[in-house]
Design a protein around this motif. Structure first.
Motif, mmCIF file in Angstrom:
data_model
loop_
_atom_site.group_PDB
_atom_site.id
_atom_site.type_symbol
_atom_site.label_atom_id
_atom_site.label_comp_id
_atom_site.label_asym_id
_atom_site.label_seq_id
_atom_site.Cartn_x
_atom_site.Cartn_y
_atom_site.Cartn_z
ATOM 1 N N ALA A 1 -36.375 23.316 -72.250
ATOM 2 C CA ALA A 1 -35.369 22.161 -71.689
ATOM 3 C C ALA A 1 -36.277 20.964 -71.975
ATOM 4 O O ALA A 1 -35.748 19.894 -72.507
ATOM 5 C CB ALA A 1 -34.849 22.300 -70.513
ATOM 6 N N LEU A 2 -37.583 20.974 -71.473
ATOM 7 C CA LEU A 2 -38.349 19.707 -71.629
ATOM 8 C C LEU A 2 -38.597 19.414 -73.019
ATOM 9 O O LEU A 2 -38.571 18.176 -73.446
ATOM 10 C CB LEU A 2 -39.626 20.103 -70.951
ATOM 11 N N THR A 3 -38.736 20.374 -73.743
ATOM 12 C CA THR A 3 -39.200 20.226 -75.392
ATOM 13 C C THR A 3 -37.992 19.701 -75.917
ATOM 14 O O THR A 3 -38.129 18.842 -76.709
ATOM 15 C CB THR A 3 -39.517 21.359 -76.065
ATOM 16 N N PHE B 1 -30.074 18.378 -79.703
ATOM 17 C CA PHE B 1 -30.701 19.219 -78.478
ATOM 18 C C PHE B 1 -30.487 20.636 -78.506
ATOM 19 O O PHE B 1 -31.534 21.473 -78.276
ATOM 20 C CB PHE B 1 -29.842 18.399 -77.149
ATOM 21 N N ASP B 2 -29.436 20.952 -79.088
ATOM 22 C CA ASP B 2 -28.952 22.230 -79.304
ATOM 23 C C ASP B 2 -29.845 23.226 -80.203
ATOM 24 O O ASP B 2 -30.076 24.229 -80.295
ATOM 25 C CB ASP B 2 -27.474 22.556 -79.746
ATOM 26 N N GLN B 3 -30.486 22.361 -81.251
ATOM 27 C CA GLN B 3 -31.452 22.953 -82.112
ATOM 28 C C GLN B 3 -32.655 23.485 -81.252
ATOM 29 O O GLN B 3 -33.209 24.555 -81.742
ATOM 30 C CB GLN B 3 -31.863 21.887 -83.136
ATOM 31 N N VAL C 1 -27.353 25.523 -75.835
ATOM 32 C CA VAL C 1 -26.689 25.754 -74.277
ATOM 33 C C VAL C 1 -25.343 25.392 -74.448
ATOM 34 O O VAL C 1 -25.075 24.687 -75.659
ATOM 35 C CB VAL C 1 -27.357 24.841 -73.282
ATOM 36 N N THR C 2 -24.578 25.418 -73.414
ATOM 37 C CA THR C 2 -23.226 25.125 -73.875
ATOM 38 C C THR C 2 -22.982 23.423 -73.532
ATOM 39 O O THR C 2 -24.134 22.966 -72.985
ATOM 40 C CB THR C 2 -22.307 25.706 -72.799
ATOM 41 N N ARG D 1 -25.250 17.959 -68.027
ATOM 42 C CA ARG D 1 -26.186 18.014 -66.901
ATOM 43 C C ARG D 1 -27.713 17.166 -67.185
ATOM 44 O O ARG D 1 -28.213 16.626 -66.601
ATOM 45 C CB ARG D 1 -26.373 19.309 -66.431
ATOM 46 N N TYR D 2 -28.139 17.632 -68.385
ATOM 47 C CA TYR D 2 -29.285 17.195 -68.911
ATOM 48 C C TYR D 2 -29.261 15.652 -69.480
ATOM 49 O O TYR D 2 -30.233 14.955 -69.456
ATOM 50 C CB TYR D 2 -29.869 18.089 -70.017
#
Length: 195
Positions: free
Chosen positions: A88-90, A146-148, A152-153, A159-160
């Protein structure tokens, strides 16, 4: 970032060394060398890194920027409730850097930035996917980028997204500081040249 690397980006070939010390000791300190180029690196190092990544596609500056952005991300997520994976950080860092360095949007993959495509009968048509060859940053394009890195859904991405927006604003603010400094320096040099 090493001073020699920074100076080389501005086409300064070498540093004058003191001949009496055997060539090992520099005549100018790092701050003086930066002043020769007219830079204020210490004002916003992150802003300079964003500009180097955006304008020069510098790999070393990108690595430094990723480290700095990761630190800011961890600072913003100190009060985060719940768990999050390391990916998630990445994903947050990569998405924020991509948007900060490509503010006009990503190059459209369908028209390769031309803004026009050929139909089946070889007629030129306006590309339906982009505006003038660029796909603008929206919540959906941020999610796709982000999804790459972290699939996530969309509800989880939302939320992020508050953290992501803060990181993007932080990067753009640092970049704007550098642009203002450069603009002031250019105006000052123009005034000096007119006198």
């Amino acid at each position: 970032m090493r001073i020699e690397t920074l100076l080389s980006k501005f086409a300064i070939k070498g540093i004058n060394y003191d001949p009496q010390s055997g060539g090992g000791k520099a005549l100018l300190s790092a701050e003086e060398q930066l002043a020769v180029v007219g830079l204020c690196w210490h004002e916003s190092p992150v802003g300079w890194l964003v500009l180097f990544v955006e304008g020069l596609r510098d790999v070393h500056a990108l690595k430094q920027l990723q480290i700095a952005t990761r630190g800011e991300t961890l600072r913003l997520m100190e009060d985060w409730r719940g768990v999050y994976p390391e990916k998630a950080l990445t994903a947050l860092c990569a998405t924020a850097i991509a948007e900060a360095t490509q503010q006009n949007g990503q190059v459209c993959p369908e028209c390769n930035g031309a803004g026009k495509v050929l139909s089946k009968c070889n007629h030129q048509r306006k590309c339906q996917c982009c505006k003038n060859g660029r796909i603008e940053w929206t919540q959906e394009t941020r999610f796709a980028y982000f999804d790459q890195f972290l699939p996530v859904t969309y509800s989880r991405f939302k939320r992020y997204s508050s953290i992501l927006i803060n990181i993007i604003e932080w990067l753009i603010k640092n970049k704007e500081i550098v642009i203002i400094i450069l603009d002031n320096q250019i105006n000052l040099e123009k005034k000096d040249n007119q006198i």
